[in-house]
Write a protein that holds these residues in place. Structure first.
Motif, PDB file in Angstrom:
ATOM      1  N   ALA B 241       1.150  -1.689  -0.314  1.00  0.00           N
ATOM      2  CA  ALA B 241      -0.019   0.042  -0.199  1.00  0.00           C
ATOM      3  C   ALA B 241       0.622   1.291  -0.071  1.00  0.00           C
ATOM      4  O   ALA B 241       0.463   2.033  -1.056  1.00  0.00           O
ATOM      5  N   MET B 242       2.572   1.249   0.739  1.00  0.00           N
ATOM      6  CA  MET B 242       2.742   2.576   0.546  1.00  0.00           C
ATOM      7  C   MET B 242       3.858   2.841  -0.470  1.00  0.00           C
ATOM      8  O   MET B 242       3.371   3.561  -0.395  1.00  0.00           O
ATOM      9  N   SER B 247      -1.511   8.798  -3.348  1.00  0.00           N
ATOM     10  CA  SER B 247      -2.573   9.836  -3.053  1.00  0.00           C
ATOM     11  C   SER B 247      -1.899  10.200  -1.541  1.00  0.00           C
ATOM     12  O   SER B 247      -1.968  11.438  -0.912  1.00  0.00           O
ATOM     13  N   GLY B 248      -0.942   9.399  -1.025  1.00  0.00           N
ATOM     14  CA  GLY B 248      -0.464   8.737   0.649  1.00  0.00           C
ATOM     15  C   GLY B 248      -1.386   9.338   1.482  1.00  0.00           C
ATOM     16  O   GLY B 248      -1.023   9.144   3.309  1.00  0.00           O
ATOM     17  N   LEU B 253      -2.583   8.498   7.872  1.00  0.00           N
ATOM     18  CA  LEU B 253      -3.094   7.028   8.728  1.00  0.00           C
ATOM     19  C   LEU B 253      -2.411   6.298   9.473  1.00  0.00           C
ATOM     20  O   LEU B 253      -2.620   5.419  10.456  1.00  0.00           O
ATOM     21  N   LEU B 254      -0.833   7.072   9.343  1.00  0.00           N
ATOM     22  CA  LEU B 254      -0.033   5.717  10.362  1.00  0.00           C
ATOM     23  C   LEU B 254       0.242   6.472  11.278  1.00  0.00           C
ATOM     24  O   LEU B 254      -0.034   8.181  12.279  1.00  0.00           O
ATOM     25  N   GLY B 255       0.582   5.602  12.563  1.00  0.00           N
ATOM     26  CA  GLY B 255       0.807   6.711  14.038  1.00  0.00           C
ATOM     27  C   GLY B 255      -0.457   6.525  15.085  1.00  0.00           C
ATOM     28  O   GLY B 255      -1.402   5.310  14.212  1.00  0.00           O
ATOM     29  N   PRO B 256      -0.508   6.613  16.169  1.00  0.00           N
ATOM     30  CA  PRO B 256      -1.550   6.695  17.501  1.00  0.00           C
ATOM     31  C   PRO B 256      -2.777   6.867  16.306  1.00  0.00           C
ATOM     32  O   PRO B 256      -2.818   7.782  16.375  1.00  0.00           O
ATOM     33  N   ILE B 264      -8.605   0.265  11.610  1.00  0.00           N
ATOM     34  CA  ILE B 264      -8.381  -0.460  11.096  1.00  0.00           C
ATOM     35  C   ILE B 264      -9.279  -0.438   9.459  1.00  0.00           C
ATOM     36  O   ILE B 264      -8.985  -0.784   8.378  1.00  0.00           O
ATOM     37  N   LYS B 265     -10.350   0.300   9.730  1.00  0.00           N
ATOM     38  CA  LYS B 265     -11.396   0.265   8.322  1.00  0.00           C
ATOM     39  C   LYS B 265     -10.712   1.006   7.292  1.00  0.00           C
ATOM     40  O   LYS B 265     -10.716   0.959   6.659  1.00  0.00           O
ATOM     41  N   ALA B 266     -10.181   2.156   7.839  1.00  0.00           N
ATOM     42  CA  ALA B 266      -9.549   2.862   6.425  1.00  0.00           C
ATOM     43  C   ALA B 266      -8.836   2.112   5.512  1.00  0.00           C
ATOM     44  O   ALA B 266      -8.300   2.147   4.754  1.00  0.00           O
ATOM     45  N   VAL B 267      -7.511   1.754   6.887  1.00  0.00           N
ATOM     46  CA  VAL B 267      -6.394   1.138   5.845  1.00  0.00           C
ATOM     47  C   VAL B 267      -7.051  -0.162   4.954  1.00  0.00           C
ATOM     48  O   VAL B 267      -6.329   0.118   4.182  1.00  0.00           O
ATOM     49  N   ARG B 268      -7.779  -0.782   6.310  1.00  0.00           N
ATOM     50  CA  ARG B 268      -8.149  -2.120   5.287  1.00  0.00           C
ATOM     51  C   ARG B 268      -8.686  -1.361   4.047  1.00  0.00           C
ATOM     52  O   ARG B 268      -8.842  -2.526   3.142  1.00  0.00           O
TER      53      ARG B 268
END
Lengths: 320, 320
Positions: B241-242, B247-248, B253-256, B264-268
């Motif tokens: 994905a990275m 789009s960046g 979304l990375l980080g705390p 989880i939903k957004a990354v998935r």
């Protein structure tokens, strides 16, 4: 036989010729750092000298000698993590210079590398060399565990202490000597004598270490005197005092000191009253005598006998 | 050939028959604890099965099989210290149940014990068995180091990731299979094929692990889904994905996470947009195919072929 510095040079050359991979540098740089700590390299020198004393080219045991030195430096690395020691031989320890994960992982890699070196050009001796090496390693872990256990106990006996230092530090000197004899095809009985020589040398060595930490000359010893006293470290001196000082004075001095110099002075004066410095010297001499008796039971050339006797006598009189 | 559970029983019996010393208990209790973790014992089963597939009594490789299992549990023990992981297979880890010093020292003793077990009844195979075992161990340390290095990098390529999991987890499955073939006196070429089968099986296995951590069924998977996402763990999914999400969005979304479920939903959903679940399946299938091709290049009985094919196919479709 050659002299100490000639064996030392062979060891130094072999260490600098070790070709560890460049990458990942986070794994291999700390190994190079831990291994290039200087020092007397007593263990690999004993291996080479024992091999030559038994009539073989010392270089035929060079990989096994370096394996033992690699192993020794691995134990120092992991011990420093366990003891949270920040400095070793004047340099920051690996877990300080890098971090703890690095210290653990690089130590693991050193232990495996030691096993690999042991097998190089080991020929038919491999099963026996492995048995000696791995058995010694297990003894050392057991000794380290007892050492940690003793920190929490106040009833450690002198016998328990002697068994602990036999495991933790002496058997590796025994292994170093025995390995050299094994690589030279010496008869099994001679290997055992050489092993026993090394163990007794190691016991004398450790007791002298204990003695110097309290009674050494700060100028020659190279580090502050009295560290063991300030840490309540269960050395031969403290254990003897705890067992013999019926007044309870020594126990009342344990724990954090408001005045460190005062604590060192007070503890040392109890040791003096119990005549412990003199008795330590007698005990060290007894182990040196036993080590030398092991030499008498082997068929050694006069040069070989004097080489190993010299090491024993010097270790009992060293001041650093 | 026997079925999986018969090999597993041989392994279990051998582990419960290991006679570790009682004292010092602070050293040996944690080893017993770490070793009795249950689990599928896939590695030693592979060793026994590969040995039998090559026509020898599987018990002739039992010590080498247990050596590999001991080694595997050592790596888990030290990895848990390095990762500060508190729980493994539902139980507190050794450094939590005891302490960190114990975890380091007991792990060291497990590594040496593994080396001792490897040499038991190893006969003429000893030099080669040691080479395979020690070389594999070094690969695993290198893989662990790369894994730690990757945590600090944002430019890890998929090739680097695949090389890391090959080193860190796959070669030990290769070693398990190759060791069984070696102990059965299989020709060197067959040992290599078995090794390659294990490595490809291991790559598929790890990718399936990555997939399940994000897309598994919480009921069958046995632990919470999305842990890798919440920890920004550099898995195949995140690295892909990275590299592909121009789009960046993924990096933002990375980080705390303020809302873990939301993260989880957004990354998935980014993974889904890039069709990564499907592409992960295809990659896993490709490694399984390669593993099975290795089997085709060996002279295996139909039963042996189906045993190893079964393991490969199941590892690609497992849901826990």
């Amino acid at each position: 036989m050659r002299d100490y510095n000639e064996y030392l040079q062979i060891v130094k050359d072999a260490i600098s010729n070790l070709r560890l991979p460049a990458q990942p540098s986070g794994l291999y740089d700390p190994i190079r750092y831990a291994l290039n700590c200087g020092g007397k390299r007593l263990r690999p020198v004993l291996t080479l000298a024992a091999c030559e004393a038994m009539g073989k080219d010392p270089k035929s045991a060079i990989h096994q000698a370096i394996a033992i030195e690699m192993f020794h430096n691995f134990t120092l690395l992991h011990d420093d993590v366990m003891d949270k020691a920040d400095v070793r031989r004047g340099r920051p320890t690996v877990h300080v210079k890098w971090n703890e994960e690095t210290a653990i992982l690089s130590g693991d890699a050193m232990l495996t590398t030691a096993g690999m070196l042991l097998a190089v050009k080991c020929g038919d001796h491999l099963p026996q060399a492995l048995e000696l090496f791995n058995g010694t390693a297990m003894n050392i872990y057991e000794g380290q565990q007892y050492d940690m256990d003793f920190e929490k106990r106040t009833d450690v006996t002198v016998d328990e202490y002697m068994e602990m230092i036999r495991l933790k530090t002496s058997v590796l000197l025994g292994c170093s000597c025995g390995m050299g004899a094994l690589m030279a095809d010496a008869p099994f009985e001679t290997q055992v004598r050489f092993f026993d020589y090394g163990v007794n040398l190691g016991l004398a060595f450790q007791l002298q270490d204990d003695y110097l930490d309290t009674y050494g000359n700060p100028e020659t010893f190279g580090k502050a005197i009295g560290g063991d006293i300030l840490n309540d470290k269960k050395t031969w001196l403290l254990i003897m005092a705890m067992n013999e000082d019926k007044s309870g004075k020594i126990r009342s001095l344990l724990g954090p000191a408001t005045d460190p110099d005062e604590k060192i002075k007070a503890v040392r004066s109890i040791y003096d009253e119990l005549d412990l410095p003199q008795r330590a010297h007698e005990l060290i001499s007894a182990y040196i005598d036993t080590a030398i008796k092991c030499l008498d039971h082997m068929e050694l050339s006069p040069e070989a006998r004097s080489f190993f006797m010299d090491i024993a006598l010097k270790s009992a009189t060293r001041d650093k």
